[in-house]
Design a protein around this motif. Sequence first.
Motif, PDB file in Angstrom:
ATOM      1  N   ASP A 264       0.815  -1.216   0.000  1.00 17.31           N
ATOM      2  CA  ASP A 264       0.000   0.000   0.000  1.00 17.31           C
ATOM      3  C   ASP A 264       0.851   1.268   0.000  1.00 17.31           C
ATOM      4  O   ASP A 264       0.329   2.370  -0.183  1.00 17.31           O
ATOM      5  CB  ASP A 264      -0.911   0.035   1.229  1.00 17.31           C
ATOM      6  N   THR A 265       2.138   1.116   0.239  1.00 19.53           N
ATOM      7  CA  THR A 265       3.031   2.276   0.322  1.00 19.53           C
ATOM      8  C   THR A 265       2.858   3.188  -0.886  1.00 19.53           C
ATOM      9  O   THR A 265       2.779   2.736  -2.022  1.00 19.53           O
ATOM     10  CB  THR A 265       4.496   1.815   0.403  1.00 19.53           C
ATOM     11  N   GLY A 266       2.801   4.494  -0.636  1.00 20.95           N
ATOM     12  CA  GLY A 266       2.620   5.470  -1.713  1.00 20.95           C
ATOM     13  C   GLY A 266       1.177   5.755  -2.039  1.00 20.95           C
ATOM     14  O   GLY A 266       0.868   6.705  -2.749  1.00 20.95           O
ATOM     15  N   GLY A 267       0.266   4.932  -1.521  1.00 20.24           N
ATOM     16  CA  GLY A 267      -1.154   5.092  -1.818  1.00 20.24           C
ATOM     17  C   GLY A 267      -1.770   6.290  -1.112  1.00 20.24           C
ATOM     18  O   GLY A 267      -1.188   6.855  -0.181  1.00 20.24           O
ATOM     19  N   PRO A 268      -2.982   6.674  -1.536  1.00 20.34           N
ATOM     20  CA  PRO A 268      -3.600   7.902  -1.034  1.00 20.34           C
ATOM     21  C   PRO A 268      -4.311   7.762   0.302  1.00 20.34           C
ATOM     22  O   PRO A 268      -4.944   6.752   0.595  1.00 20.34           O
ATOM     23  CB  PRO A 268      -4.610   8.239  -2.145  1.00 20.34           C
ATOM     24  N   LEU A 269      -4.218   8.801   1.100  1.00 17.14           N
ATOM     25  CA  LEU A 269      -5.078   9.007   2.255  1.00 17.14           C
ATOM     26  C   LEU A 269      -5.899  10.246   1.932  1.00 17.14           C
ATOM     27  O   LEU A 269      -5.347  11.338   1.793  1.00 17.14           O
ATOM     28  CB  LEU A 269      -4.274   9.233   3.533  1.00 17.14           C
ATOM     29  N   VAL A 270      -7.188  10.065   1.758  1.00 15.04           N
ATOM     30  CA  VAL A 270      -8.063  11.176   1.378  1.00 15.04           C
ATOM     31  C   VAL A 270      -8.943  11.539   2.561  1.00 15.04           C
ATOM     32  O   VAL A 270      -9.611  10.692   3.138  1.00 15.04           O
ATOM     33  CB  VAL A 270      -8.924  10.801   0.158  1.00 15.04           C
ATOM     34  N   CYS A 271      -8.917  12.807   2.922  1.00 14.10           N
ATOM     35  CA  CYS A 271      -9.717  13.292   4.042  1.00 14.10           C
ATOM     36  C   CYS A 271     -10.551  14.490   3.590  1.00 14.10           C
ATOM     37  O   CYS A 271     -10.019  15.433   3.023  1.00 14.10           O
ATOM     38  CB  CYS A 271      -8.836  13.719   5.208  1.00 14.10           C
ATOM     39  N   ASN A 272     -11.851  14.395   3.831  1.00 15.97           N
ATOM     40  CA  ASN A 272     -12.757  15.510   3.532  1.00 15.97           C
ATOM     41  C   ASN A 272     -12.644  15.983   2.094  1.00 15.97           C
ATOM     42  O   ASN A 272     -12.785  17.170   1.806  1.00 15.97           O
ATOM     43  CB  ASN A 272     -12.506  16.673   4.490  1.00 15.97           C
ATOM     44  N   GLY A 273     -12.355  15.062   1.185  1.00 16.72           N
ATOM     45  CA  GLY A 273     -12.358  15.397  -0.234  1.00 16.72           C
ATOM     46  C   GLY A 273     -11.041  15.868  -0.815  1.00 16.72           C
ATOM     47  O   GLY A 273     -10.977  16.233  -1.986  1.00 16.72           O
ATOM     48  N   PHE A 274      -9.955  15.882  -0.036  1.00 16.63           N
ATOM     49  CA  PHE A 274      -8.656  16.287  -0.577  1.00 16.63           C
ATOM     50  C   PHE A 274      -7.595  15.262  -0.190  1.00 16.63           C
ATOM     51  O   PHE A 274      -7.775  14.475   0.736  1.00 16.63           O
ATOM     52  CB  PHE A 274      -8.246  17.689  -0.110  1.00 16.63           C
ATOM     53  N   LEU A 275      -6.490  15.278  -0.925  1.00 12.30           N
ATOM     54  CA  LEU A 275      -5.396  14.349  -0.659  1.00 12.30           C
ATOM     55  C   LEU A 275      -4.613  14.840   0.552  1.00 12.30           C
ATOM     56  O   LEU A 275      -3.849  15.795   0.463  1.00 12.30           O
ATOM     57  CB  LEU A 275      -4.482  14.241  -1.885  1.00 12.30           C
TER      58      LEU A 275
END
Length: 314
Positions: A264-275
């Motif tokens: 999963d390394t490098g993958g996105p964490l998206v919070c409240n609609g933004f990266l």
Amino acid sequence: MMCDGLRTFATHRGGPPRPPQRLSPPPPTLVALLVPLLLVFLSPSCSAAGTPLTLSEGRAILDKWRPLVHGAVAVKLGELNYQASVRLYSPAANQHVCGGAVISAWHVLTAARCFSYGAALAPEAVFVVAGAVRRSALNEGDVETAVRKVVNIARHPEFSSREQRHDLALLTLSTALPVERLGRVGAVPLPVGGIRADLASTCVVSGWGNNTAQTAQDADALLSAEVPFVDREMCLQMFEPRVLPKGVICTAHQKGGVGACVGDTGGPLVCNGFLAGTVSWGSGCGANARPTVYTSVVDHVEWVRAQMASFEYY
């Protein structure tokens, strides 16, 4: 979905596309990416951090979250359409090595550690797959999956694998992706105006990594999980006596079993609609309530935009 380990990988020669011309690095552009995309890693609204919570107060907040089976659920086609798979050309198979986030038709943001083993990895050894929810989509002849060669790998100049800091890399693609807001391939907005995730945020992490720390087999299905954001003070206490570098953010589930894992390394964490972040490292794939640590995108967004603006496209 992720652990603190990343499998090593070797380069392989491939036919490089015509690279874009490098221009003189301009000052960082402050272009605002408006359209808030829905999902992957986030949901509620972000605000400036308020009064620091005590560890007990923070744990009470974490306890309200419902634990997920193995920490993840399968993603349907068209959901989290900004998720990308960063792969290596290989004689045996096209090897998935890291996740990534599509941030424009030409760019994928991922982790610098994906390209930091041994000699510098040549761009022609790397390609990106977008618009897929199964790692095996290419092998099954999915013609709608977007596949792009990489023509430039820009690692953050201050990246340190030893100190676990500035773990960010920007990939420039040979041909633009067919990005559409509600299409099979989309782009997740970068943070603007210094917006940050906080304890009120709902965040989503996603990837094709291992289901648990004990298995060496990657998931074929793209998996996602809602993960509670934790502040820096709590993250430090959870990792004590380990040092936490600046420019990172954390998520953790008090009951454990929810978090990113190897692959999963490098993958996105998206919070409240933004990266909000890209997966960097962790311990035990979220087991024992250990946090997952991400490179904070808002703390590096000017560098990202400067790199995006420094190429001319054909």
